[in-house]
Design an enzyme around this catalytic site. Sequence first.
Site, mmCIF file in Angstrom:
data_model
loop_
_atom_site.group_PDB
_atom_site.id
_atom_site.type_symbol
_atom_site.label_atom_id
_atom_site.label_comp_id
_atom_site.label_asym_id
_atom_site.label_seq_id
_atom_site.Cartn_x
_atom_site.Cartn_y
_atom_site.Cartn_z
ATOM 1 N N ASP A 183 -1.322 -20.342 22.581
ATOM 2 C CA ASP A 183 -1.622 -21.621 23.219
ATOM 3 C C ASP A 183 -0.593 -22.547 22.599
ATOM 4 O O ASP A 183 -0.731 -22.944 21.433
ATOM 5 C CB ASP A 183 -3.038 -22.069 22.857
ATOM 6 C CG ASP A 183 -3.374 -23.373 23.548
ATOM 7 O OD1 ASP A 183 -2.516 -24.282 23.567
ATOM 8 O OD2 ASP A 183 -4.489 -23.490 24.082
ATOM 9 N N HIS A 184 0.443 -22.888 23.350
ATOM 10 C CA HIS A 184 1.577 -23.526 22.667
ATOM 11 C C HIS A 184 1.233 -24.908 22.106
ATOM 12 O O HIS A 184 1.927 -25.414 21.244
ATOM 13 C CB HIS A 184 2.822 -23.566 23.562
ATOM 14 C CG HIS A 184 2.821 -24.649 24.599
ATOM 15 N ND1 HIS A 184 2.176 -24.521 25.788
ATOM 16 C CD2 HIS A 184 3.399 -25.872 24.621
ATOM 17 C CE1 HIS A 184 2.352 -25.638 26.496
ATOM 18 N NE2 HIS A 184 3.098 -26.470 25.812
ATOM 19 N N HIS A 246 -5.384 -25.805 26.272
ATOM 20 C CA HIS A 246 -4.814 -26.882 25.452
ATOM 21 C C HIS A 246 -5.837 -27.971 25.097
ATOM 22 O O HIS A 246 -5.967 -28.361 23.944
ATOM 23 C CB HIS A 246 -3.643 -27.549 26.171
ATOM 24 C CG HIS A 246 -2.594 -26.582 26.656
ATOM 25 N ND1 HIS A 246 -2.283 -25.428 25.982
ATOM 26 C CD2 HIS A 246 -1.778 -26.597 27.737
ATOM 27 C CE1 HIS A 246 -1.335 -24.779 26.637
ATOM 28 N NE2 HIS A 246 -1.008 -25.467 27.703
ATOM 29 N N LYS A 346 -1.201 -33.858 36.752
ATOM 30 C CA LYS A 346 0.232 -33.832 37.052
ATOM 31 C C LYS A 346 0.556 -35.077 37.869
ATOM 32 O O LYS A 346 -0.310 -35.648 38.509
ATOM 33 C CB LYS A 346 0.573 -32.591 37.870
ATOM 34 C CG LYS A 346 0.257 -31.302 37.138
ATOM 35 C CD LYS A 346 1.485 -30.440 37.022
ATOM 36 C CE LYS A 346 1.195 -29.142 36.294
ATOM 37 N NZ LYS A 346 1.941 -28.995 35.055
HETATM 38 C C1 BG6 Z 1 1.563 -25.262 30.236
HETATM 39 C C2 BG6 Z 1 1.044 -25.450 31.625
HETATM 40 O O1 BG6 Z 1 0.711 -24.451 29.491
HETATM 41 O O2 BG6 Z 1 1.667 -26.540 29.603
HETATM 42 C C3 BG6 Z 1 1.955 -26.382 32.418
HETATM 43 O O3 BG6 Z 1 0.985 -24.187 32.276
HETATM 44 C C4 BG6 Z 1 2.154 -27.675 31.681
HETATM 45 O O4 BG6 Z 1 1.434 -26.619 33.713
HETATM 46 C C5 BG6 Z 1 2.569 -27.420 30.237
HETATM 47 O O5 BG6 Z 1 3.180 -28.389 32.356
HETATM 48 C C6 BG6 Z 1 2.574 -28.713 29.442
HETATM 49 O O6 BG6 Z 1 3.139 -28.474 28.192
HETATM 50 P P1 BG6 Z 1 3.840 -29.640 27.383
HETATM 51 O O7 BG6 Z 1 4.209 -28.996 26.092
HETATM 52 O O8 BG6 Z 1 5.018 -30.087 28.175
HETATM 53 O O9 BG6 Z 1 2.829 -30.729 27.239
#
Ligand code: BG6
Length: 508
Positions: A183-184, A246, A346
């Site tokens: 989960d980045h 997230h 979005k």
């Molecule tokens: C991803 C989603 O996990 O996270 C994307 O699949 C989203 O839809 C992205 O745009 C957002 O990541 P960050 O790091 O740009 O907030």
Amino acid sequence: MERPDNLVIVIFGATGDLTSRKLLPALYSLSNQKLMPEKFALLGVGRSELTSAEFRKRIEESIMDHSEEIEYDFSHIPEFTSQAEYFNIDYASVSDYKRLRSLIESLCKKNCLKGNLIFYLATPPSIYEVISTNLSQSGLEIPTNGFRRFIFEKPFGYDLESSRKLNNTLHGLIKEDQIFRIDHYLGKETVQNLLVTRFANGIFEPLWNRNYIHRIEITSAESIGVEERGGYYDSSGALRDMVQNHLLQITGLTAMEPPSSLGAEAIRNEVLKVFQSLELIKEEDVEKSVIRGQYTASTIRGENVQGYRYEKGVDVNSKTETFVAMKFFINNWRWSGVPFYIRTGKRMPTRVTEVVIHFKQSPQNLFQREPGTLAGNQLIIRIQPDEGILLKFDMKEPGAGFNVKNVNMDFHYTDLADVKIPSAYERLLYDVMMGDSTLFSRDVEVETAWKFIDPIHKAWKNNPQIKIYGYPAGTWGPELSNNLIEGEGLTWRYPCKNLADEELYCEL
Ligand code: BG6
């Protein structure tokens, strides 16, 4: 920081968007900081027919186009790409995996005598099982002298049942401690700083509970639309794409109890307890507790922007949500009765992720304030951009009487000179190489998060009369989402791109 042991990284989905936007720039940045192993090989695997030379060229382009650093040292690119090879695969073909195995073995002979291997599955989740099964049948999953680790991108399943099934399949092939579910958001420095803010400072923790906190708000807004990912997104939607992972992880870190140590299990156990205490939203309550929206055509800063239904790969009658806002409760000793509000969308006015802690008001309103201004302290933990922390508190306006003004005390990460905030993927890839699973989700954590999400999806599916509201691209989502916030005159905080000066200058 230590350098990891020599290894081979195999990326499935090597020509995909994630690899080129995130993974390759992150690996290059690590190598620039001498945080890659002394010897490593990068093996890209994908369906596209490419030669290794063409793949190296792509790596170079993706580093140049997507590196986060402004002043960057690109001089090591040739050395970095020289360690890359490409393998064209039919994911379902057993014989392809046999050939893959021989290639990996020969790369290992040169680069990692111990046989350390990392497999990164940056493919659509629908082929996780077939890749893992075939890797296992070719014997590649068994650690010999070194380690074999598997990284899975989100989404991990699309509901509770599918995530359970995927976990069961994987557990039949590899051990749980070989699995790294990404989960980045957990790799973001400022998300980890939630733990430090809470547990390193004596002043916050005593207030961090239902006695002093009125409500907690978490926003993760994006200004971009679905871009090239319409096909994936239309079957996912904001709830599965952002909330299940997230936003719930941020909720977990905001709400968890202090861990007994900084060990992976200790932290993840506390987050899990939060997930287990989430009060499930009943099907009949979904309409009033969850607001979904979809962006419609609009003009943003003079530019025409098309509506979601006209994006590439999206069904023109789609009812997929690109915005979701909800109210929920965490039923435990610390949080009972405190509403949590989360929203994501979005095509909102700006890109911003933040946690807002709204403290309860002082019991007596002694002072005068301008009409329409609300009393109260807020602690804003800004996750991105303009990362930092802001405390809002009341102060006397100079002059006669006791007029009160709400002012800001703020800290910005950019004030720390010479400190580079590593990208989330840099941190996570480094952790996998070092074998640290603290920032990765366990099987049960992912499943418990799905347990919370599933009833909302079911309600939407079973009750088509639950409205999906249109909102013009470039706005903060359906206005109705303000009705979720309990209390007279209360709304969401409308954050700007910049953290502190929203009244002076709001870059939207
Ligand atoms: C991803 C989603 O996990 O996270 C994307 O699949 C989203 O839809 C992205 O745009 C957002 O990541 P960050 O790091 O740009 O907030």
